[in-house]
Design a protein around this motif. Structure first.
Motif, PDB file in Angstrom:
ATOM      1  N   SER A   1       7.149   0.056  -6.605  1.00 39.42           N
ATOM      2  CA  SER A   1       7.829  -0.286  -5.285  1.00 39.42           C
ATOM      3  C   SER A   1       8.675  -0.705  -5.803  1.00 39.42           C
ATOM      4  CB  SER A   1       7.219  -0.313  -3.902  1.00 39.42           C
ATOM      5  OG  SER A   1       6.986  -1.550  -4.324  1.00 39.42           O
TER       6      SER A   1
ATOM      7  N   GLY B   1       0.888  -1.392   0.337  1.00 38.75           N
ATOM      8  CA  GLY B   1       0.677  -0.212  -0.285  1.00 38.75           C
ATOM      9  C   GLY B   1       0.952   1.412   0.731  1.00 38.75           C
TER      10      GLY B   1
ATOM     11  N   GLU C   1      16.273  -4.172  -6.608  1.00 40.86           N
ATOM     12  CA  GLU C   1      16.716  -3.108  -6.884  1.00 40.86           C
ATOM     13  C   GLU C   1      15.630  -3.576  -8.527  1.00 40.86           C
ATOM     14  OE1 GLU C   1      16.866  -0.328  -5.707  1.00 40.86           O
ATOM     15  OE2 GLU C   1      17.850  -1.390  -4.253  1.00 40.86           O
TER      16      GLU C   1
ATOM     17  N   LEU D   1       9.399   3.681   2.314  1.00 37.96           N
ATOM     18  CA  LEU D   1       8.143   3.584   2.845  1.00 37.96           C
ATOM     19  C   LEU D   1       6.911   4.564   2.589  1.00 37.96           C
ATOM     20  CD1 LEU D   1      10.138   1.786   6.002  1.00 37.96           C
ATOM     21  CD2 LEU D   1       9.426   0.433   4.070  1.00 37.96           C
TER      22      LEU D   1
ATOM     23  N   THR E   1       3.091   2.532  -2.053  1.00 41.71           N
ATOM     24  CA  THR E   1       3.221   3.273  -3.695  1.00 41.71           C
ATOM     25  C   THR E   1       1.786   3.203  -4.297  1.00 41.71           C
ATOM     26  OG1 THR E   1       5.286   1.614  -4.174  1.00 41.71           O
ATOM     27  CG2 THR E   1       3.824   2.416  -5.963  1.00 41.71           C
TER      28      THR E   1
ATOM     29  N   SER F   1       7.950   3.200  -3.744  1.00 41.41           N
ATOM     30  CA  SER F   1       8.412   3.660  -2.431  1.00 41.41           C
ATOM     31  C   SER F   1       9.225   2.613  -2.720  1.00 41.41           C
ATOM     32  CB  SER F   1       7.144   2.699  -1.422  1.00 41.41           C
ATOM     33  OG  SER F   1       7.072   2.573  -0.171  1.00 41.41           O
TER      34      SER F   1
HETATM   35  C1  FMN Z   1      10.218  -9.208  -1.883  1.00 42.49           C
HETATM   36  C2  FMN Z   1      11.021  -7.419  -1.961  1.00 42.49           C
HETATM   37  C3  FMN Z   1      11.818  -7.607  -2.477  1.00 42.49           C
HETATM   38  C4  FMN Z   1      12.241  -5.624  -2.106  1.00 42.49           C
HETATM   39  N1  FMN Z   1      13.517  -5.894  -2.421  1.00 42.49           N
HETATM   40  C5  FMN Z   1      14.197  -3.977  -2.276  1.00 42.49           C
HETATM   41  C6  FMN Z   1      14.867  -3.776  -2.830  1.00 42.49           C
HETATM   42  O1  FMN Z   1      15.503  -4.170  -3.597  1.00 42.49           O
HETATM   43  N2  FMN Z   1      15.736  -2.354  -2.695  1.00 42.49           N
HETATM   44  C7  FMN Z   1      14.792  -1.946  -1.414  1.00 42.49           C
HETATM   45  O2  FMN Z   1      14.762  -0.461  -1.581  1.00 42.49           O
HETATM   46  N3  FMN Z   1      13.488  -1.930  -0.872  1.00 42.49           N
HETATM   47  C8  FMN Z   1      12.868  -3.285  -1.378  1.00 42.49           C
HETATM   48  N4  FMN Z   1      12.308  -3.854  -0.511  1.00 42.49           N
HETATM   49  C9  FMN Z   1      10.869  -3.264   0.410  1.00 42.49           C
HETATM   50  C10 FMN Z   1       9.782  -2.224  -0.356  1.00 42.49           C
HETATM   51  O3  FMN Z   1      10.324  -1.702  -1.769  1.00 42.49           O
HETATM   52  C11 FMN Z   1       9.529  -2.020   0.692  1.00 42.49           C
HETATM   53  O4  FMN Z   1       9.051  -2.376   1.542  1.00 42.49           O
HETATM   54  C12 FMN Z   1       8.151   0.008   0.065  1.00 42.49           C
HETATM   55  O5  FMN Z   1       8.134   0.457   0.825  1.00 42.49           O
HETATM   56  C13 FMN Z   1       7.445  -1.880  -0.497  1.00 42.49           C
HETATM   57  O6  FMN Z   1       6.202  -0.509  -0.795  1.00 42.49           O
HETATM   58  P1  FMN Z   1       4.568  -1.585  -1.713  1.00 42.49           P
HETATM   59  O7  FMN Z   1       3.268  -1.737  -0.201  1.00 42.49           O
HETATM   60  O8  FMN Z   1       3.945  -0.129  -2.703  1.00 42.49           O
HETATM   61  O9  FMN Z   1       5.071  -2.262  -2.648  1.00 42.49           O
HETATM   62  C14 FMN Z   1      11.095  -5.439  -1.331  1.00 42.49           C
HETATM   63  C15 FMN Z   1      10.168  -5.806  -0.473  1.00 42.49           C
HETATM   64  C16 FMN Z   1      10.762  -7.000  -1.196  1.00 42.49           C
HETATM   65  C17 FMN Z   1       8.992  -7.298  -0.129  1.00 42.49           C
END
Ligand code: FMN
Length: 143
Positions: free
Chosen positions: A57, A13, A62, A123, A15, A91
């Motif tokens: 996100s 949630g 990356e 976040l 993004t 995010s």
């Molecule tokens: C499987 C997975 C892989 C992730 N990989 C990265 C990453 O490579 N770099 C980073 O900064 N955050 C990474 N994250 C953290 C997410 O980008 C972060 O929790 C973000 O706020 C999620 O946003 P969303 O709720 O819109 O998906 C990852 C999270 C998950 C669950």
């Protein structure tokens, strides 16, 4: 312009909250907006729109989320981007925004013009970060 279009993928949630902030900015400029989760989006929507925001996100290591967002972005790479305005957002958590820099470079190499550098928020967007989302929405539709 007709309606601005926001297409996003969001796991928890964060993004999605950015997408809502961007929509608020678009509406503050008196423009209409359609927000669509990527699973309900298609290439024709992007072809028809002139002002588009794409959000995802940082996932994997990356990269864009690989099951839905990555294939969708691949599918729109060959669109004629020359008369469109684009905003990218998403995010992240522990990285340094590498996924966003790569995504921006990728879209620019497809011929897309970004209204601002891709917006990466740590976040959940709050306070100043949420303001940046609103500003991005405004910039998108006034570009
Ligand atoms: C499987 C997975 C892989 C992730 N990989 C990265 C990453 O490579 N770099 C980073 O900064 N955050 C990474 N994250 C953290 C997410 O980008 C972060 O929790 C973000 O706020 C999620 O946003 P969303 O709720 O819109 O998906 C990852 C999270 C998950 C669950």
């Amino acid at each position: 312009m007709d309606k601005a279009l926001i297409i996003y993928w969001s796991g928890t949630g964060n993004t999605e909250a950015m997408a809502n902030g961007i929509a608020k900015g678009i509406e503050a400029e008196g423009k209409e907006v359609q927000i669509v989760s990527v699973d309900a989006a298609n290439k024709d929507m992007v072809k028809e729109a002139t002002h588009i925001a794409l959000g995802c996100s940082a996932m994997g290591a990356e990269v864009l989320e690989e099951d839905e967002m990555e294939p969708f972005v691949e599918s729109i790479e060959d669109i004629d981007w020359s008369n469109k305005k684009l905003a990218l957002f998403g995010s992240y958590d522990w990285g340094d925004g590498e996924w966003m820099r790569n995504w921006q470079e990728r879209m620019e190499s497809c011929g897309a013009t970004l209204v601002k550098d891709g917006l990466a928020v740590n976040l959940e967007p709050e306070g100043e970060e949420l303001e940046k989302c609103i500003d991005l929405g405004k910039a998108l539709v006034t570009a």
